[in-house]
Design a protein around this motif. Structure first.
Motif, PDB file in Angstrom:
ATOM      1  N   GLY A 204       0.787  -1.223   0.000  1.00 34.03           N
ATOM      2  CA  GLY A 204       0.000   0.000   0.000  1.00 34.03           C
ATOM      3  C   GLY A 204       0.820   1.273   0.000  1.00 34.03           C
ATOM      4  O   GLY A 204       0.299   2.363   0.222  1.00 34.03           O
ATOM      5  N   GLY A 205       2.126   1.190  -0.224  1.00 35.40           N
ATOM      6  CA  GLY A 205       2.940   2.389  -0.319  1.00 35.40           C
ATOM      7  C   GLY A 205       3.408   2.970   0.991  1.00 35.40           C
ATOM      8  O   GLY A 205       4.059   4.011   1.022  1.00 35.40           O
ATOM      9  N   VAL A 206       3.083   2.358   2.129  1.00 40.46           N
ATOM     10  CA  VAL A 206       3.472   2.933   3.413  1.00 40.46           C
ATOM     11  C   VAL A 206       4.962   2.792   3.666  1.00 40.46           C
ATOM     12  O   VAL A 206       5.476   3.311   4.646  1.00 40.46           O
ATOM     13  CB  VAL A 206       2.692   2.277   4.574  1.00 40.46           C
ATOM     14  CG1 VAL A 206       1.215   2.580   4.463  1.00 40.46           C
ATOM     15  CG2 VAL A 206       2.918   0.769   4.606  1.00 40.46           C
ATOM     16  N   GLY A 207       5.686   2.108   2.784  1.00 42.59           N
ATOM     17  CA  GLY A 207       7.124   1.957   2.965  1.00 42.59           C
ATOM     18  C   GLY A 207       7.912   3.165   2.508  1.00 42.59           C
ATOM     19  O   GLY A 207       9.094   3.271   2.801  1.00 42.59           O
ATOM     20  N   ALA A 208       7.298   4.106   1.779  1.00 37.80           N
ATOM     21  CA  ALA A 208       8.004   5.280   1.294  1.00 37.80           C
ATOM     22  C   ALA A 208       8.289   6.238   2.442  1.00 37.80           C
ATOM     23  O   ALA A 208       7.380   6.636   3.168  1.00 37.80           O
ATOM     24  CB  ALA A 208       7.181   5.977   0.213  1.00 37.80           C
ATOM     25  N   VAL A 209       9.562   6.610   2.597  1.00 42.02           N
ATOM     26  CA  VAL A 209       9.924   7.531   3.672  1.00 42.02           C
ATOM     27  C   VAL A 209       9.937   8.953   3.124  1.00 42.02           C
ATOM     28  O   VAL A 209      10.309   9.187   1.973  1.00 42.02           O
ATOM     29  CB  VAL A 209      11.286   7.169   4.291  1.00 42.02           C
ATOM     30  CG1 VAL A 209      11.265   5.733   4.806  1.00 42.02           C
ATOM     31  CG2 VAL A 209      12.419   7.348   3.301  1.00 42.02           C
ATOM     32  N   PRO A 210       9.515   9.944   3.930  1.00 45.23           N
ATOM     33  CA  PRO A 210       9.471  11.335   3.461  1.00 45.23           C
ATOM     34  C   PRO A 210      10.856  11.847   3.101  1.00 45.23           C
ATOM     35  O   PRO A 210      11.841  11.562   3.788  1.00 45.23           O
ATOM     36  CB  PRO A 210       8.904  12.097   4.669  1.00 45.23           C
ATOM     37  CG  PRO A 210       8.229  11.069   5.508  1.00 45.23           C
ATOM     38  CD  PRO A 210       9.000   9.802   5.305  1.00 45.23           C
ATOM     39  N   LEU A 211      10.927  12.615   2.042  1.00 45.74           N
ATOM     40  CA  LEU A 211      12.207  13.118   1.568  1.00 45.74           C
ATOM     41  C   LEU A 211      12.844  14.082   2.569  1.00 45.74           C
ATOM     42  O   LEU A 211      14.079  14.157   2.668  1.00 45.74           O
ATOM     43  CB  LEU A 211      12.008  13.817   0.218  1.00 45.74           C
ATOM     44  CG  LEU A 211      13.245  14.032  -0.648  1.00 45.74           C
ATOM     45  CD1 LEU A 211      13.918  12.716  -0.974  1.00 45.74           C
ATOM     46  CD2 LEU A 211      12.863  14.767  -1.926  1.00 45.74           C
ATOM     47  N   ASP A 212      12.013  14.798   3.334  1.00 40.54           N
ATOM     48  CA  ASP A 212      12.586  15.794   4.255  1.00 40.54           C
ATOM     49  C   ASP A 212      13.328  15.159   5.426  1.00 40.54           C
ATOM     50  O   ASP A 212      13.992  15.871   6.194  1.00 40.54           O
ATOM     51  CB  ASP A 212      11.515  16.770   4.759  1.00 40.54           C
ATOM     52  CG  ASP A 212      10.378  16.094   5.506  1.00 40.54           C
ATOM     53  OD1 ASP A 212      10.492  14.893   5.820  1.00 40.54           O
ATOM     54  OD2 ASP A 212       9.367  16.765   5.767  1.00 40.54           O
ATOM     55  N   LEU A 213      13.247  13.838   5.581  1.00 36.07           N
ATOM     56  CA  LEU A 213      14.050  13.179   6.610  1.00 36.07           C
ATOM     57  C   LEU A 213      15.543  13.383   6.352  1.00 36.07           C
ATOM     58  O   LEU A 213      16.359  13.344   7.278  1.00 36.07           O
ATOM     59  CB  LEU A 213      13.756  11.673   6.662  1.00 36.07           C
ATOM     60  CG  LEU A 213      12.453  11.204   7.291  1.00 36.07           C
ATOM     61  CD1 LEU A 213      12.423   9.671   7.343  1.00 36.07           C
ATOM     62  CD2 LEU A 213      12.268  11.771   8.681  1.00 36.07           C
ATOM     63  N   PHE A 214      15.903  13.610   5.081  1.00 41.09           N
ATOM     64  CA  PHE A 214      17.309  13.713   4.713  1.00 41.09           C
ATOM     65  C   PHE A 214      17.817  15.153   4.690  1.00 41.09           C
ATOM     66  O   PHE A 214      18.937  15.405   4.241  1.00 41.09           O
ATOM     67  CB  PHE A 214      17.534  13.057   3.346  1.00 41.09           C
ATOM     68  CG  PHE A 214      17.093  11.617   3.290  1.00 41.09           C
ATOM     69  CD1 PHE A 214      17.750  10.652   4.036  1.00 41.09           C
ATOM     70  CD2 PHE A 214      16.012  11.233   2.512  1.00 41.09           C
ATOM     71  CE1 PHE A 214      17.353   9.330   3.993  1.00 41.09           C
ATOM     72  CE2 PHE A 214      15.603   9.900   2.459  1.00 41.09           C
ATOM     73  CZ  PHE A 214      16.275   8.941   3.211  1.00 41.09           C
ATOM     74  N   ASP A 215      17.004  16.089   5.162  1.00 43.71           N
ATOM     75  CA  ASP A 215      17.442  17.484   5.212  1.00 43.71           C
ATOM     76  C   ASP A 215      18.674  17.618   6.109  1.00 43.71           C
ATOM     77  O   ASP A 215      18.818  16.918   7.116  1.00 43.71           O
ATOM     78  CB  ASP A 215      16.321  18.382   5.756  1.00 43.71           C
ATOM     79  CG  ASP A 215      15.174  18.559   4.763  1.00 43.71           C
ATOM     80  OD1 ASP A 215      15.335  18.129   3.608  1.00 43.71           O
ATOM     81  OD2 ASP A 215      14.140  19.115   5.158  1.00 43.71           O
ATOM     82  N   GLY A 216      19.552  18.546   5.742  1.00 43.73           N
ATOM     83  CA  GLY A 216      20.719  18.816   6.560  1.00 43.73           C
ATOM     84  C   GLY A 216      21.928  17.967   6.236  1.00 43.73           C
ATOM     85  O   GLY A 216      22.972  18.104   6.893  1.00 43.73           O
ATOM     86  N   LEU A 217      21.818  17.093   5.236  1.00 40.58           N
ATOM     87  CA  LEU A 217      22.950  16.237   4.823  1.00 40.58           C
ATOM     88  C   LEU A 217      23.495  16.734   3.488  1.00 40.58           C
ATOM     89  O   LEU A 217      22.730  17.179   2.624  1.00 40.58           O
ATOM     90  CB  LEU A 217      22.491  14.780   4.710  1.00 40.58           C
ATOM     91  CG  LEU A 217      21.948  14.161   6.002  1.00 40.58           C
ATOM     92  CD1 LEU A 217      21.257  12.832   5.696  1.00 40.58           C
ATOM     93  CD2 LEU A 217      23.064  13.955   7.023  1.00 40.58           C
ATOM     94  N   ASP A 218      24.796  16.643   3.309  1.00 46.83           N
ATOM     95  CA  ASP A 218      25.394  17.141   2.074  1.00 46.83           C
ATOM     96  C   ASP A 218      25.025  16.281   0.871  1.00 46.83           C
ATOM     97  O   ASP A 218      24.829  16.799  -0.227  1.00 46.83           O
ATOM     98  CB  ASP A 218      26.913  17.198   2.221  1.00 46.83           C
ATOM     99  CG  ASP A 218      27.351  18.306   3.162  1.00 46.83           C
ATOM    100  OD1 ASP A 218      27.148  19.486   2.818  1.00 46.83           O
ATOM    101  OD2 ASP A 218      27.876  17.988   4.238  1.00 46.83           O
ATOM    102  N   TYR A 219      24.947  14.959   1.063  1.00 45.84           N
ATOM    103  CA  TYR A 219      24.547  14.073  -0.028  1.00 45.84           C
ATOM    104  C   TYR A 219      23.985  12.784   0.550  1.00 45.84           C
ATOM    105  O   TYR A 219      24.485  12.283   1.563  1.00 45.84           O
ATOM    106  CB  TYR A 219      25.716  13.745  -0.959  1.00 45.84           C
ATOM    107  CG  TYR A 219      25.297  12.955  -2.189  1.00 45.84           C
ATOM    108  CD1 TYR A 219      24.734  13.604  -3.275  1.00 45.84           C
ATOM    109  CD2 TYR A 219      25.464  11.577  -2.253  1.00 45.84           C
ATOM    110  CE1 TYR A 219      24.334  12.887  -4.408  1.00 45.84           C
ATOM    111  CE2 TYR A 219      25.072  10.851  -3.374  1.00 45.84           C
ATOM    112  CZ  TYR A 219      24.499  11.520  -4.453  1.00 45.84           C
ATOM    113  OH  TYR A 219      24.101  10.809  -5.551  1.00 45.84           O
ATOM    114  N   VAL A 220      22.936  12.267  -0.106  1.00 44.01           N
ATOM    115  CA  VAL A 220      22.335  10.991   0.285  1.00 44.01           C
ATOM    116  C   VAL A 220      22.384  10.067  -0.922  1.00 44.01           C
ATOM    117  O   VAL A 220      21.754  10.334  -1.951  1.00 44.01           O
ATOM    118  CB  VAL A 220      20.888  11.171   0.776  1.00 44.01           C
ATOM    119  CG1 VAL A 220      20.297   9.825   1.196  1.00 44.01           C
ATOM    120  CG2 VAL A 220      20.839  12.153   1.951  1.00 44.01           C
TER     121      VAL A 220
END
Length: 386
Positions: free
Chosen positions: A197-213
């Motif tokens: 059902g798509g609940v596995g997608a994590v929000p993109l803003d979790l990665f804020d503050g990092l130089d590269y993911v």
């Protein structure tokens, strides 16, 4: 400093029954060439090194040889485990391998312990987050809930805490490798679902503050933001990837952070083709000539299922791997159900021909009716003589 972002090697995978070890060896050759030509300092592998938890001996040997060749070409290696890997098996001997320039991050206990790379007057801290199955990792991570978002948030909180402590002693840039499905990513048929059902997608803003993911899991190379990207798989693993450009992403860092990200493309060997049309069109049209040497997925749209379709198609498209039948305009609505056919059958021949029509979506031809009549006559004669 130059780093090469890769992921989803899936060593040992087959493609619709066709072995891919040769193609995978070819991509490794190109990766090693890229390391040499661009003077790459570090190769990143963001999960799914293998296609299954228990890879074959030949597959493990191929990977071992690849690590050795990358190191000989001058690059260190940092990798983490994906949902296809066995984290414990892949991580075996990690402390010893680190002394040889191969750094594995497959355990939760190590995700906030970075590999430190020296920049000009600064440090690049590279963190590796292995695939986090929520039900198995939520408790150890002390996550708020057993969900993909909660466990990823808990993992990143540990990383940010470590970064803060290191920045108290000097400038530190950050790079996080993670094997996950981030919101906004485009999926392919060859990826194993991480959730329902798509609940596995994590929000993109979790990665804020990092130089590269450096993300792994999705097989299409894509940029979710300037600092969050999927490198994609180095080879296509489903026909849905026929339009992908495969390779890696060449990153450049200096003391100020990420200063460049350039796509690097690699040859994937035999191309993929997705064809659709009537048998006459597929076998005769010149517009399909470019697909004659490709791996093909073909959908036939004739109103009735053509006789010996695969055999005839392979006469032109020798590497046809998938064949589907979808009559143009949808299935015929005038067809009787099998039960209705049996009920209306006048004799044994009608029963046999009705069965053929039912399973093949094509009426029996004159030659087939003649063969059935001959066979039925022999059966009836045998019954009389008995």
């Amino acid at each position: 400093m130059k780093l090469l972002h890769t992921s989803d090697w899936h060593l040992g995978r087959s493609f619709h029954g066709v072995g891919m070890l040769g193609a995978q060896q070819h991509f490794i050759d190109q990766l090693v060439d890229t390391v040499r030509v661009h003077s790459v300092d570090v190769v990143l592998i963001a999960g799914d090194v293998y296609d299954r938890a228990l890879p074959g001996v030949d597959v493990v040997t191929m990977f071992s040889d690849a690590l050795s060749r990358i190191r000989s070409a001058g690059a260190r290696i940092i990798l983490t485990s994906g949902n296809h890997d066995s984290a414990s098996r892949l991580g075996f001997g990690s402390a010893i391998l680190a002394h040889g320039g191969v750094h594995l991050r497959t355990r939760i206990a190590e995700l906030a312990t970075p590999v430190q790379l020296e920049l000009d007057g600064a440090t690049l801290a590279v963190y590796g987050i292995p695939y986090l199955e929520p039900r198995l990792t939520a408790e150890e991570l002390e996550a708020a809930a057993p969900t993909h978002t909660a466990v990823m948030r808990a993992a990143l909180e540990r990383i940010h805490q470590d970064l803060e402590s290191r920045r108290a002693h000097g400038p530190v840039r950050s790079l996080v490798m993670a094997h996950t499905f981030a919101s906004g990513g485009l999926t392919s048929d060859s990826e194993r679902d991480l959730s329902i059902g798509g609940v596995g997608a994590v929000p993109l803003d979790l990665f804020d503050g990092l130089d590269y993911v450096a993300l792994g899991h999705l097989h299409g190379r894509q940029e979710l933001s300037a600092s969050v990207r999927y490198s994609g798989s180095p080879l296509p693993y489903s026909f849905s990837e026929s339009g992908h450009h495969k390779g890696g992403i060449l990153l450049e860092f200096d003391r100020d952070g990420l200063v460049g990200a350039e796509n690097v493309s690699w040859d994937t060997g035999r191309r993929l083709a997705v064809l659709r049309g009537t048998m006459a069109d597929l076998l005769e049209s010149e517009k399909h000539a470019a697909a004659e040497d490709s791996y093909c997925q073909i959908t036939v749209t004739d109103a009735e299922r053509p006789l010996k379709a695969m055999e005839r198609l392979r006469a032109r498209f020798a590497h046809t791997l998938v064949l589907a039948f979808e009559p143009e305009g949808g299935p015929r609505t005038d067809r009787l159900t099998y039960s209705e056919r049996i009920a209306k059958a006048q004799d044994d021949l009608d029963v046999c021909c009705g069965f053929l029509d039912h399973v093949r979506s094509r009426s029996a031809g004159d030659a087939e009716r003649g063969l059935l009549m001959e066979t039925l006559a022999k059966v009836q004669a045998a019954e009389v003589s008995a």
